[in-house]
Design a protein around this motif. Structure first.
Motif, PDB file in Angstrom:
ATOM      1  N   PHE A  55       0.848  -1.185   0.000  1.00  0.00           N
ATOM      2  CA  PHE A  55       0.000   0.000   0.000  1.00  0.00           C
ATOM      3  C   PHE A  55       0.885   1.236   0.000  1.00  0.00           C
ATOM      4  O   PHE A  55       1.826   1.327   0.779  1.00  0.00           O
ATOM      5  CB  PHE A  55      -0.915  -0.001   1.229  1.00  0.00           C
ATOM      6  CG  PHE A  55      -1.850  -1.167   1.278  1.00  0.00           C
ATOM      7  CD1 PHE A  55      -3.142  -1.050   0.781  1.00  0.00           C
ATOM      8  CD2 PHE A  55      -1.447  -2.390   1.784  1.00  0.00           C
ATOM      9  CE1 PHE A  55      -4.000  -2.137   0.802  1.00  0.00           C
ATOM     10  CE2 PHE A  55      -2.293  -3.468   1.810  1.00  0.00           C
ATOM     11  CZ  PHE A  55      -3.581  -3.340   1.313  1.00  0.00           C
ATOM     12  N   PHE A  56       0.593   2.185  -0.891  1.00  0.00           N
ATOM     13  CA  PHE A  56       1.392   3.402  -0.972  1.00  0.00           C
ATOM     14  C   PHE A  56       1.193   4.269   0.262  1.00  0.00           C
ATOM     15  O   PHE A  56       0.068   4.450   0.744  1.00  0.00           O
ATOM     16  CB  PHE A  56       1.025   4.211  -2.221  1.00  0.00           C
ATOM     17  CG  PHE A  56       1.684   3.716  -3.471  1.00  0.00           C
ATOM     18  CD1 PHE A  56       3.022   3.994  -3.718  1.00  0.00           C
ATOM     19  CD2 PHE A  56       0.982   2.953  -4.389  1.00  0.00           C
ATOM     20  CE1 PHE A  56       3.637   3.537  -4.869  1.00  0.00           C
ATOM     21  CE2 PHE A  56       1.584   2.487  -5.536  1.00  0.00           C
ATOM     22  CZ  PHE A  56       2.924   2.778  -5.778  1.00  0.00           C
ATOM     23  N   LEU A  57       2.283   4.832   0.760  1.00  0.00           N
ATOM     24  CA  LEU A  57       2.231   5.839   1.813  1.00  0.00           C
ATOM     25  C   LEU A  57       2.165   7.213   1.164  1.00  0.00           C
ATOM     26  O   LEU A  57       2.922   7.503   0.239  1.00  0.00           O
ATOM     27  CB  LEU A  57       3.470   5.754   2.710  1.00  0.00           C
ATOM     28  CG  LEU A  57       3.715   4.429   3.438  1.00  0.00           C
ATOM     29  CD1 LEU A  57       4.949   4.549   4.330  1.00  0.00           C
ATOM     30  CD2 LEU A  57       2.504   4.018   4.258  1.00  0.00           C
ATOM     31  N   ARG A  65      11.874  11.198   4.215  1.00  0.00           N
ATOM     32  CA  ARG A  65      13.294  10.900   4.080  1.00  0.00           C
ATOM     33  C   ARG A  65      13.637  10.507   2.643  1.00  0.00           C
ATOM     34  O   ARG A  65      14.659  10.926   2.097  1.00  0.00           O
ATOM     35  CB  ARG A  65      13.692   9.801   5.064  1.00  0.00           C
ATOM     36  CG  ARG A  65      13.774  10.276   6.505  1.00  0.00           C
ATOM     37  CD  ARG A  65      13.864   9.094   7.457  1.00  0.00           C
ATOM     38  NE  ARG A  65      14.047   9.529   8.834  1.00  0.00           N
ATOM     39  CZ  ARG A  65      13.076   9.944   9.629  1.00  0.00           C
ATOM     40  NH1 ARG A  65      11.843  10.008   9.171  1.00  0.00           N
ATOM     41  NH2 ARG A  65      13.327  10.324  10.859  1.00  0.00           N
ATOM     42  N   TRP A  66      12.796   9.700   2.048  1.00  0.00           N
ATOM     43  CA  TRP A  66      13.055   9.281   0.681  1.00  0.00           C
ATOM     44  C   TRP A  66      12.944  10.459  -0.294  1.00  0.00           C
ATOM     45  O   TRP A  66      13.755  10.583  -1.218  1.00  0.00           O
ATOM     46  CB  TRP A  66      12.109   8.170   0.271  1.00  0.00           C
ATOM     47  CG  TRP A  66      12.296   7.730  -1.141  1.00  0.00           C
ATOM     48  CD1 TRP A  66      11.385   7.783  -2.149  1.00  0.00           C
ATOM     49  CD2 TRP A  66      13.485   7.183  -1.726  1.00  0.00           C
ATOM     50  NE1 TRP A  66      11.927   7.305  -3.322  1.00  0.00           N
ATOM     51  CE2 TRP A  66      13.213   6.931  -3.084  1.00  0.00           C
ATOM     52  CE3 TRP A  66      14.757   6.897  -1.220  1.00  0.00           C
ATOM     53  CZ2 TRP A  66      14.172   6.401  -3.950  1.00  0.00           C
ATOM     54  CZ3 TRP A  66      15.712   6.360  -2.080  1.00  0.00           C
ATOM     55  CH2 TRP A  66      15.419   6.119  -3.426  1.00  0.00           C
ATOM     56  N   LEU A 175      14.068  -2.512  -9.791  1.00  0.00           N
ATOM     57  CA  LEU A 175      14.907  -2.046  -8.685  1.00  0.00           C
ATOM     58  C   LEU A 175      14.055  -1.607  -7.508  1.00  0.00           C
ATOM     59  O   LEU A 175      13.050  -0.926  -7.685  1.00  0.00           O
ATOM     60  CB  LEU A 175      15.788  -0.876  -9.134  1.00  0.00           C
ATOM     61  CG  LEU A 175      16.887  -1.192 -10.151  1.00  0.00           C
ATOM     62  CD1 LEU A 175      17.554   0.092 -10.623  1.00  0.00           C
ATOM     63  CD2 LEU A 175      17.914  -2.143  -9.560  1.00  0.00           C
ATOM     64  N   ARG A 176      14.475  -1.960  -6.307  1.00  0.00           N
ATOM     65  CA  ARG A 176      13.780  -1.571  -5.090  1.00  0.00           C
ATOM     66  C   ARG A 176      14.783  -1.401  -3.940  1.00  0.00           C
ATOM     67  O   ARG A 176      15.903  -1.909  -3.995  1.00  0.00           O
ATOM     68  CB  ARG A 176      12.748  -2.627  -4.668  1.00  0.00           C
ATOM     69  CG  ARG A 176      11.651  -2.907  -5.658  1.00  0.00           C
ATOM     70  CD  ARG A 176      10.658  -1.765  -5.774  1.00  0.00           C
ATOM     71  NE  ARG A 176       9.513  -2.143  -6.576  1.00  0.00           N
ATOM     72  CZ  ARG A 176       9.464  -2.039  -7.906  1.00  0.00           C
ATOM     73  NH1 ARG A 176      10.510  -1.576  -8.577  1.00  0.00           N
ATOM     74  NH2 ARG A 176       8.376  -2.399  -8.561  1.00  0.00           N
ATOM     75  N   ILE A 177      14.344  -0.713  -2.900  1.00  0.00           N
ATOM     76  CA  ILE A 177      14.981  -0.746  -1.589  1.00  0.00           C
ATOM     77  C   ILE A 177      13.961  -1.345  -0.637  1.00  0.00           C
ATOM     78  O   ILE A 177      12.803  -0.907  -0.612  1.00  0.00           O
ATOM     79  CB  ILE A 177      15.403   0.659  -1.117  1.00  0.00           C
ATOM     80  CG1 ILE A 177      16.508   1.215  -2.028  1.00  0.00           C
ATOM     81  CG2 ILE A 177      15.886   0.618   0.336  1.00  0.00           C
ATOM     82  CD1 ILE A 177      16.857   2.674  -1.743  1.00  0.00           C
ATOM     83  N   HIS A 228       8.048   4.619  -8.016  1.00  0.00           N
ATOM     84  CA  HIS A 228       6.740   5.261  -7.866  1.00  0.00           C
ATOM     85  C   HIS A 228       6.457   5.731  -6.442  1.00  0.00           C
ATOM     86  O   HIS A 228       5.409   6.317  -6.189  1.00  0.00           O
ATOM     87  CB  HIS A 228       5.639   4.302  -8.316  1.00  0.00           C
ATOM     88  CG  HIS A 228       5.742   3.918  -9.762  1.00  0.00           C
ATOM     89  ND1 HIS A 228       5.711   4.845 -10.785  1.00  0.00           N
ATOM     90  CD2 HIS A 228       5.915   2.709 -10.354  1.00  0.00           C
ATOM     91  CE1 HIS A 228       5.836   4.229 -11.947  1.00  0.00           C
ATOM     92  NE2 HIS A 228       5.964   2.933 -11.713  1.00  0.00           N
ATOM     93  N   GLY A 229       7.370   5.463  -5.507  1.00  0.00           N
ATOM     94  CA  GLY A 229       7.160   5.940  -4.153  1.00  0.00           C
ATOM     95  C   GLY A 229       7.474   4.912  -3.099  1.00  0.00           C
ATOM     96  O   GLY A 229       8.180   3.929  -3.340  1.00  0.00           O
TER      97      GLY A 229
END
Length: 268
Positions: A55-57, A65-66, A175-177, A228-229
């Motif tokens: 779920f997007f924040l 921070r991001w 790609l992700r963190i 995308h977030g």
């Protein structure tokens, strides 16, 4: 500093991460983040690492921070472009080091490309906590700033790998963190993740070998960051309960909104 020195420094501190995103309990009342809003979406199978629903924040400390990192990355991308076009005239040793890492990775394909960046970033940065390096509890650093200082904690490694992989040719969708929670130690940890041949691989500063998400043990994914977030993983037990109700989306999203500001205890 020689490669062997970096290797010793990495081995000596490979369990160091040093993040405490929301600070000690005594300080949280004074610096509490505003309530996090979670964008309601349909619960369905996910293409994210670990295959769990997300779920997007839309607000909160993690998202802030991001976004701060992204703003600094805009400036660093300009600097990298200038240095790539004129390496002899580049005044930034950090930019040159980063470009060398990316160049070496571009010479390889597939898993070898990912492994080259994982190894090179692990050896280029010495593990050190934010408190020791910045005098602050939690600082997210962009790649060139991290390389210029020569040290960072787990999210600094992850950010540097995320950007290096993108410049080495990986698609943004691959790609992700990922923020993981160690169910044994109770600590939280950030890693980069890359998708190769349909499988997500974890690029961890605590080890040279890459591990597929399906093979990760004793680590529970909590958040994932991509182009995308920032997204939060839905709790699997909550999803199981929600699947038997007509109000599945509202049940899951209301629970996430209530828990999204619970502090993450980053120690390693």
């Amino acid at each position: 500093m020689g490669l062997s020195v970096y290797a010793r420094a990495w081995r000596a501190g490979m369990v160091a991460c040093g993040l405490a995103w929301f600070g000690p309990a005594g300080l949280r009342a004074e610096t509490a983040d505003p309530p996090v809003m979670v964008a309601p979406v349909e619960v369905q199978p996910s293409a994210e690492p670990f295959g769990l629903a997300t779920f997007f924040l839309t607000s909160g400390g993690l998202l802030d921070r991001w976004l701060g990192v992204q703003r600094r990355l805009d400036d660093e991308m300009v600097q990298l472009a200038l240095c790539e076009g004129d390496r002899d005239g580049c005044a930034s040793q950090a930019a040159l080091k980063f470009l060398d890492i990316v160049d070496a990775a571009r010479q390889r394909d597939g898993r070898a490309r990912l492994g080259e960046i994982n190894r090179a970033i692990n050896l280029a940065i010495r593990p050190i906590s934010d408190v020791a390096q910045h005098g602050l509890i939690d600082v997210w650093t962009s790649p060139l700033a991290t390389l210029a200082r020569g040290g960072g904690d787990c999210e600094d490694y992850a950010i540097a790998k995320f950007v290096a992989l993108r410049r080495a040719g990986l698609a943004p969708d691959d790609l992700r963190i990922v923020v993981l929670h160690d169910t044994i130690s109770g600590e939280d940890h950030a890693v980069a993740a890359a998708r190769l041949d349909g499988r997500w691989l974890m690029l961890d500063n605590r080890r040279m070998a890459m591990v597929a998400d399906a093979d990760v043990r004793n680590l529970r994914p909590r958040f994932v960051i991509g182009q995308h977030g920032v997204m939060r993983y839905a709790d699997s037990s909550l999803l199981a309960e929600a699947s038997n109700r007509t109000s599945a989306v509202s049940l899951v999203t209301s629970s996430l909104a209530a828990s999204a500001n619970q502090p993450l205890e980053f120690v390693n």
